[in-house]
Design an enzyme around this catalytic site. Structure first.
Site, mmCIF file in Angstrom:
data_model
loop_
_atom_site.group_PDB
_atom_site.id
_atom_site.type_symbol
_atom_site.label_atom_id
_atom_site.label_comp_id
_atom_site.label_asym_id
_atom_site.label_seq_id
_atom_site.Cartn_x
_atom_site.Cartn_y
_atom_site.Cartn_z
ATOM 1 N N PHE A 243 0.775 -1.362 -0.038
ATOM 2 C CA PHE A 243 -0.070 -0.132 0.167
ATOM 3 C C PHE A 243 0.706 1.282 0.124
ATOM 4 O O PHE A 243 0.478 2.310 -0.192
ATOM 5 C CB PHE A 243 -0.933 -0.062 1.283
ATOM 6 C CG PHE A 243 -0.451 0.525 2.582
ATOM 7 C CD1 PHE A 243 -0.619 1.868 2.756
ATOM 8 C CD2 PHE A 243 0.423 -0.282 3.288
ATOM 9 C CE1 PHE A 243 0.105 2.329 4.187
ATOM 10 C CE2 PHE A 243 0.870 0.248 4.503
ATOM 11 C CZ PHE A 243 0.741 1.278 4.806
ATOM 12 N N LYS A 244 1.952 1.155 0.499
ATOM 13 C CA LYS A 244 3.120 2.369 0.407
ATOM 14 C C LYS A 244 3.172 3.012 -0.998
ATOM 15 O O LYS A 244 3.586 4.159 -1.226
ATOM 16 C CB LYS A 244 4.436 2.130 1.134
ATOM 17 C CG LYS A 244 4.234 1.457 2.597
ATOM 18 C CD LYS A 244 3.664 2.292 3.380
ATOM 19 C CE LYS A 244 3.801 1.954 4.900
ATOM 20 N NZ LYS A 244 4.897 1.212 5.454
#
Length: 480
Positions: free
Chosen positions: A117-118
């Site tokens: 998700f980063k």
């Protein structure tokens, strides 16, 4: 749009492009907008149409315009369009949302180049950095710390970019083999991996110590990509908005979010979106055995743990006991009282913790700000992964399993749909997946052979001065 530090009672204003390159405020505080922009019903309706017609990047550009007024609007649109593209992201929706079971959804944040998700924030940050540095004719040396996914996402977003070097601290031996391979396998000359003798909180403390040395920071052009950088949270607000749109049919419908978190960055973006007026009902904090945040939302006591008490778990990206972004929420919870925030988080009290159990403000964490919480254990992760795989033929990574487990616990008491935000693809945590299901997770074609790459990493002691010397030497001997 002005930005202020969480520790500055004088509310000295700063501009977006200045805090973009600087990271921490000079007083050690974190930047937030002086006031959160407020979303209108007309805006939400327009964005609903925009998402359907033009996609994620177009909505992202409109959100950026709310927070950034020192970059031309047309440039923001181009930046967002470059950041969020297919097939860089494996799904044309960028962040698709699917129903897992009745009333519980998965927001798929792991379609980016490093399957975490980063990527949602880092891809935008890379574009913003390169744009602003070119505009200024400057260079930037990014210093960050990672417990697993931030490092690879940052390095993939910054590799090969002009005028940027990346120095990333990792806790030696604390990441999965896949996570290590993603980072240490990069050979780009502007990427420097450092394995620190310590845990993630030690890495984070070194980053803060280096950033707090104002003279060194200025001389060596040190910037930040960790979630202390406001631009990352700004980028993450976007997927709360698009996920809400994908789950609802009208603007009067509310949605809750369950968020696996250790550093409070992912869910802090949800807090900001809620403060802006996005119809969010509950924000559910899901921790692993390192349950400092769960303890606070249950008791009002914030007790950071020392490194020796920070457990190595099977959801390693959440093995954090001092949540950097928590300061931003406490600042809002205390009515934006910078003096009280500094008393709790300043250099003199770092790591000591505090209690708001008897403070009326603590009750508003749930009543006014919507927070709930829960924790998950290794066995919980295995049980959740196994159940979802056997019943639904869907494979979850361990962190997302933490979020699903906690969401299920609250499901009967939350009247709105719950979107669990995915953390990463299962392939990054093969050992735990195999333990839970007896099956190896699928390896996307873009990661074939990644475990066989040669490693490029430097081992250093847990010492800020040693890290500073390494950075200085590397700047002197490598051009960007």
């Amino acid at each position: 749009m002005d930005y202020i530090s969480t520790r500055d009672s004088s509310r000295t204003p700063a501009r977006f492009t200045d805090i973009l390159l600087g990271g921490l405020a000079p007083d050690g505080g974190l930047y937030l907008p002086a006031e959160y922009p407020q979303l209108s019903d007309e805006q939400l309706s327009a964005w609903r149409v925009l998402l359907a017609d033009k996609g994620y990047a177009a909505v992202a550009a409109e959100v950026l315009k709310l927070f950034v007024d020192d970059i031309p609007a047309e440039d923001l649109e181009a930046i967002a369009a470059r950041a969020y593209t297919f097939p860089k992201f494996a799904d044309e929706d960028i962040v698709p949302v699917t129903e897992l079971e009745d009333g519980l959804y998965i927001g798929h944040l792991s379609e980016g180049p490093t399957a975490a998700f980063k990527d949602m924030a880092m891809q935008l940050l890379g574009e913003l950095f390169e744009y602003e540095l070119a505009r200024r004719g400057e260079t930037l040396n990014i210093l960050g710390a990672t417990s697993g996914d931030t490092g690879s996402s940052a390095e993939y977003a910054m590799r090969g970019r002009a005028s940027i070097r990346v120095f990333m601290l990792t806790p030696a031996g604390r990441m999965t083999p896949f996570q290590q391979a993603q980072m240490f396998g990069l050979q780009d000359p502007n990427i420097f991996n450092i394995a620190l003798d310590g845990v993630f909180d030690d890495c984070q403390d070194v980053v803060k110590a280096v950033s707090a040395d104002a003279a060194y920071k200025a001389e060596n052009r040190i910037g930040a990509v960790n979630s202390i950088n406001w631009a990352r949270l700004m980028a993450q607000v976007v997927y709360y908005i698009t996920s809400w749109i994908r789950v609802t049919d009208s603007n009067d419908q509310k949605v809750s979010f369950s968020v696996p978190t250790g550093n409070f960055g992912d869910i802090c973006a949800g807090h900001i979106a809620r403060q802006m007026g996005l119809p969010i009902d509950r924000l559910i904090v899901a921790t692993n055995e390192n349950d400092v945040l769960d303890e606070f939302f249950r008791t009002g006591n914030y007790r950071p743990r020392p490194a020796a008490e920070t457990m190595a778990t099977s959801s390693p990206s959440m093995d954090i006991s001092r949540a950097s972004n928590f300061e931003r929420f406490i600042f809002d919870l205390l009515g934006r009282d910078a003096a009280r925030t500094a008393q709790h988080f300043g250099v003199d009290v770092r790591g000591e913790g505090f209690s708001l159990a008897a403070d009326p403000a603590f009750e508003s964490a749930a009543a006014d700000f919507g927070f709930l919480s829960g924790r998950s254990t290794h066995q919980d992760r295995l049980d959740t992964i196994r159940d979802v795989w056997e019943r639904l033929h869907i494979m979850l990574d361990p962190h997302t399993a933490d979020g699903v487990k906690v969401a299920r616990e609250w499901r009967a008491q939350v009247d709105t749909p719950i979107v669990c935000l995915e953390t990463a693809l299962p392939v990054k945590f093969a050992e735990t997946i195999e333990e839970a299901t007896g099956t190896s997770p699928e390896t996307p074609e873009r990661f074939a052979g990644i475990l066989d790459a040669e490693r490029h990493v430097t081992d250093l002691p847990n010492d800020a001065e040693t890290v500073k010397q390494f950075i200085t030497d590397s700047i002197r001997t490598t051009a960007v």
